[in-house]
Enzyme design. Structure first.
Site, PDB file in Angstrom:
ATOM      1  N   ASP A  96       1.007  -1.433  -0.070  1.00 24.13           N
ATOM      2  CA  ASP A  96      -0.187   0.065   0.229  1.00 24.13           C
ATOM      3  C   ASP A  96       0.548   1.366  -0.272  1.00 24.13           C
ATOM      4  O   ASP A  96       1.529   1.500  -1.173  1.00 24.13           O
ATOM      5  CB  ASP A  96      -1.370  -0.039   1.024  1.00 24.13           C
ATOM      6  CG  ASP A  96      -2.230   1.108   0.950  1.00 24.13           C
ATOM      7  OD1 ASP A  96      -2.150   2.163   1.363  1.00 24.13           O
ATOM      8  OD2 ASP A  96      -4.023   0.693   0.471  1.00 24.13           O
TER       9      ASP A  96
ATOM     10  N   HIS B 215      -4.396  -8.073   0.389  1.00 21.61           N
ATOM     11  CA  HIS B 215      -4.136  -6.423   0.209  1.00 21.61           C
ATOM     12  C   HIS B 215      -2.928  -6.269   1.459  1.00 21.61           C
ATOM     13  O   HIS B 215      -1.122  -5.619   2.057  1.00 21.61           O
ATOM     14  CB  HIS B 215      -4.839  -5.121   0.195  1.00 21.61           C
ATOM     15  CG  HIS B 215      -4.441  -4.258   0.582  1.00 21.61           C
ATOM     16  ND1 HIS B 215      -3.703  -4.012  -0.724  1.00 21.61           N
ATOM     17  CD2 HIS B 215      -4.474  -2.995   1.363  1.00 21.61           C
ATOM     18  CE1 HIS B 215      -3.114  -2.008  -0.435  1.00 21.61           C
ATOM     19  NE2 HIS B 215      -3.785  -2.358   0.893  1.00 21.61           N
TER      20      HIS B 215
ATOM     21  N   TYR C  87      -3.546  10.826   0.637  1.00 21.69           N
ATOM     22  CA  TYR C  87      -3.256  11.203  -0.491  1.00 21.69           C
ATOM     23  C   TYR C  87      -3.771  12.489  -1.344  1.00 21.69           C
ATOM     24  O   TYR C  87      -2.799  12.270  -2.197  1.00 21.69           O
ATOM     25  CB  TYR C  87      -5.230  10.556  -0.728  1.00 21.69           C
ATOM     26  CG  TYR C  87      -5.103   8.555  -0.506  1.00 21.69           C
ATOM     27  CD1 TYR C  87      -5.437   8.625   1.089  1.00 21.69           C
ATOM     28  CD2 TYR C  87      -4.915   7.952  -1.303  1.00 21.69           C
ATOM     29  CE1 TYR C  87      -5.168   7.421   1.919  1.00 21.69           C
ATOM     30  CE2 TYR C  87      -5.148   6.560  -1.018  1.00 21.69           C
ATOM     31  CZ  TYR C  87      -5.562   6.623   0.337  1.00 21.69           C
ATOM     32  OH  TYR C  87      -5.365   4.659   1.177  1.00 21.69           O
TER      33      TYR C  87
END
Lengths: 408, 406
Positions: free
Chosen positions: A181, A373, A317
């Site tokens: 990630d 993930h 982000y």
């Protein structure tokens, strides 16, 4: 180390904070749901009802806290150029093997430092059969128990600086890196700035890179156009498209208006629960969360009780895309630092393996038939096993850190 | 109308609901904020703190409620094919002009039926100088005080069915339509299914259409290709560009995972406030919001008949969970169409392409006003409808026997 600001760290959420959470859970107001909705519109109502009841009536945070505090945790001040001092939290578990390989483990979103928990004993264990590691698992700035940046513009270069200064401060001038990630993305940034000089090799369980462009990788580009993708690759691409079309709302909102969303996540425990739980289920490979609900609520609680609050985490982000204007790998360069890649079938973005060679100098690859993930949490033996193979005797990255090859 | 289920509607939020809201506001937990963030990362913390403080200490919901109850409001059951019966809420304000034009006003998201409020006196008043309207302003299913659909798949065709059955049940077999935001998109669907037969003309303040395709609209494509860059006041204003580049997160989330975000919006008044207030400010053209106006607006969502989570599902249903355009299923119709351009509109419009929406008979461009045109610029929007439908106007007399004048 003279003048170190390192302090041992214990999690100690105040009674007031616990009480506030309990009061909010008592006042929860839940939405309705469409008939037969299941997971089609988002997290099912039945799951949320069950989890809220558990959180209110059964979940014991103090017990979870005590368990977390068994880990060797610390904080120390790290200065970041242009951003002042950030107090950074980390687990630092040394192996009894003196020449163990220093390894920095970096989580992502909605992850946290505890994702290292299951691989820790495997990586630090002493054996003739496999290498050992000294493991440092950091809370990223703005996550868990690390301070958050206070100014705009804290991006790839800054995270890389925190990583490197932390490892050097711990006496690990040369080290290896593992992440998925944001841990993967920030790894590419870290290796760009500190590869070879400090980072001698790195490993990713989410080894994605940009699609090949004609001018920079003509052969790969042509391969993409002319050679039909095999079934396996097509399946992988189709899987990635699902995330692309149905699973990116969180990304766009956090990349453009993280503060707006942040009011919900800071104020509503059930809102935070739904926002994160959706990804814990969607992105893992059928991980049996229903059998692990205590751990699940501990996971959410780390965000709820995080040092800077749940809103700070989403800003990564925004900063890493400059408010969605460019991709997250902007500013990274290809590096010849040895790279290991592990492919897990449930990973949310699964691109053709041939593209990984544009990311870095692939020296190790492993493909698994199970795991998603959150690989370190879902499949700790597989992930740790890959690191052992990559860095062990005869492995492609054996001895990359001079004097610390993992064996005594 | 025999067997009518119409009931007068009085808004009366229970004391318990008010008490719960108050308790939640008392427990609010705010995030931190980056130095000098202003509006760069979302709604500023100072705005939120001020609004929450006013919500607790100053804002009087019962006063808002009493004012809203001065509007002539009703509910009635509308049967929707495949979805059972939905109880629909609406304002129905008749003009004293017997032959006033029946007009259906549809709001969008994060709007509500009250967006028509300022236009009501302008549209219903009697005057020799302009036409009058009988106005019906509904709460869309899932919004305000209308019931929400209970099953998946409630999309364009279903909303159109609700609109048409409502107007027919009110005795308006032929009517005209006005809408922006979802009101525009649903207008396209309504006109596709009921245009000519029932909807005799329509108007939108969001005349948005995608780039013309070479094969279906070659002349328009060519002219837009050849013309210089779009120099419209909308392009210069910035709202539309900002929406596309920085303001689409809500759309993506509501189109793909409306239930997930729904938990936050239903449970946290502060979360709901931020989510909507961000759009009230960034989608308007310098509108001088008062805290009372904002809080009343958010309260309609907070106290809505379903829950705040229901409203966002329209994005999911109208896009097939982000797999197709909202206009899928609509057709170009020759029903007369009027369009108004406001500079602060967020959805990009290009005048050269508007003829691809429908049969444009009226166009008007303004120098002020944004996405919530009826609320921000009621005189301008009502004025456009007067011109479009008035004596000598391009849509005058479209509804037989109801031309707006006695």
């Amino acid at each position: 180390m003279a003048d170190t600001t390192e302090q041992p760290f214990t999690v100690a959420v105040s009674d007031t904070d616990l009480e506030l959470l309990r009061k909010k859970l008592d006042l929860v107001r839940l939405p309705d749901e469409l008939e037969g909705a299941e997971w089609n519109y988002g997290v099912p109502l039945a799951d949320i009802k069950r989890l809220v009841a558990y959180w209110k009536d059964s979940f014991d945070w103090r017990k979870a806290e005590a368990g977390i505090n068994k880990l060797p945790m610390f904080t120390r001040d790290i200065e970041v150029d242009g951003h002042g001092t950030l107090n950074i939290h980390y687990v630092h578990q040394k192996s009894e093997v003196k020449n163990a390989i220093p390894l920095l483990f970096v989580h992502g979103w909605p992850g946290d430092f505890l994702e290292v928990k299951k691989v820790l004993p495997i990586l630090t264990a002493k054996s003739d059969e496999h290498p050992s590691f000294h493991v440092v698992a950091i809370s990223l700035p703005g996550f868990g128990f690390s301070e958050a940046p206070k100014k705009p513009g804290f991006a790839g270069r800054q995270y890389a600086e925190v990583f490197n200064k932390l490892m050097v401060a711990l006496g690990y001038n040369e080290y290896v890196y593992q992440g998925g990630d944001w841990g993967h993305i920030l790894g590419a940034h870290a290796v760009t700035h500190y590869g070879h000089t400090n980072i001698k090799a790195w490993h990713s369980n989410m080894p994605f890179y940009r699609a090949p462009k004609f001018f920079s990788n003509p052969l790969l580009f042509l391969g993409m156009l002319t050679i039909p993708f095999d079934t396996v690759t097509k399946t992988r691409l189709a899987h990635s498209m699902k995330w692309q079309s149905k699973g990116r709302g969180y990304f766009i909102e956090q990349a453009t208006q993280p503060q707006t969303l942040g009011y919900s996540l800071s104020d509503s425990p059930v809102g935070l629960l739904a926002w994160i739980y959706e990804k814990l289920v969607d992105w893992s490979d059928k991980y049996p969360w229903t059998e692990d609900e205590g751990r699940l609520l501990e996971w959410i609680s780390i965000y709820w009780f995080s040092r800077s609050g749940p809103a700070a985490a989403g800003r990564i982000y925004y900063e890493m895309t400059s408010q969605n204007q460019h991709d997250v790998l902007e500013g990274t360069k290809y590096s010849s630092v040895p790279l290991g890649a592990s492919y897990f079938p449930g990973e949310l973005v699964r691109l053709p393996k041939s593209w990984t060679s544009m990311l870095g100098n692939v020296k190790f690859e492993a493909e698994h038939d199970k795991g998603g993930h959150f690989a370190a949490y879902e499949q700790p033996e597989k992930l740790a096993g890959d690191l052992r193979k990559m860095f062990g005797k005869g492995g492609p990255a054996h001895g990359v850190v001079p004097g610390k090859n993992g064996y005594d | 109308m025999s067997n009518s289920t119409e009931q007068p509607f009085v808004l009366a939020v229970p004391d318990d609901d008010l008490a719960l809201l108050r308790k939640k506001l008392d427990l609010v937990r705010f995030p931190d904020e980056l130095d000098d963030a202003a509006w760069s990362y979302g709604v500023p913390l100072a705005d939120m703190k001020r609004l929450v403080s006013h919500w607790v200490n100053g804002y009087d919901w019962r006063k808002s409620e009493a004012e809203i109850n001065k509007l002539p409001m009703f509910t009635r059951d509308i049967d929707v094919h495949g979805f059972g019966t939905l109880n629909i809420h609406y304002v129905h304000q008749k003009s004293e002009v017997k032959n006033a034009i029946p007009l259906l006003f549809s709001h969008g998201w994060p709007g509500d039926f009250l967006e028509a409020r300022k236009m009501l006196p302008l549209l219903t008043e009697k005057s020799p100088d302009h036409p009058s309207f009988h106005v019906v302003a509904l709460s869309l299913p899932g919004f305000g005080f209308s019931e929400a659909p209970k099953k998946p798949g409630f999309a364009g065709r279903q909303y159109a069915e609700v609109f048409n059955k409502l107007m027919l049940s009110l005795g308006y077999n032929e009517y005209v339509y006005q809408g922006g935001d979802w009101g525009y998109i649903l207008g396209l669907h309504a006109v596709t299914h009921y245009g000519h037969k029932h909807i005799k003309a329509w108007h939108t303040n969001v005349p948005s259409v995608g780039p013309p395709k070479l094969l279906s609209n070659p002349l328009v494509w060519l002219s837009s290709w050849l013309s210089s860059s779009n120099n419209s006041s909308q392009a210069k204003h910035g709202n539309a560009r900002n929406w596309r580049t920085k303001g689409m997160g809500y759309f993506m989330e509501q189109a793909t995972q409306p239930q997930t975000i729904g938990y936050s919006l239903t449970d946290s008044p502060v979360g709901l406030l931020a989510w909507i207030y961000e759009k009230l400010v960034t989608w308007t053209d310098g509108y001088p919001w008062t805290d009372d106006e904002v809080l009343e607006w958010i309260s309609i969502y907070w106290f809505s008949r379903s829950c705040p989570a229901a409203a966002g599902r329209i994005y999911y249903e109208l896009t097939g969970q982000n797999t197709h355009d909202t206009k899928a299923g609509t057709k170009w119709m020759s029903v007369p169409l009027g369009v108004s351009y406001f500079p602060g509109e967020i959805i990009p419009t290009i005048k050269a392409w508007s003829s691809m929406i429908g049969n444009i008979v009226f166009e008007s461009e303004h120098d002020k006003g944004g996405h919530f045109a009826a609320f921000e610029q009621p005189e301008k929007l009502a004025g456009d409808l007067w011109k479009m439908y008035g004596k000598g106007g391009p849509a005058h007399g479209v509804v037989f026997g109801k031309n707006g004048y006695d």
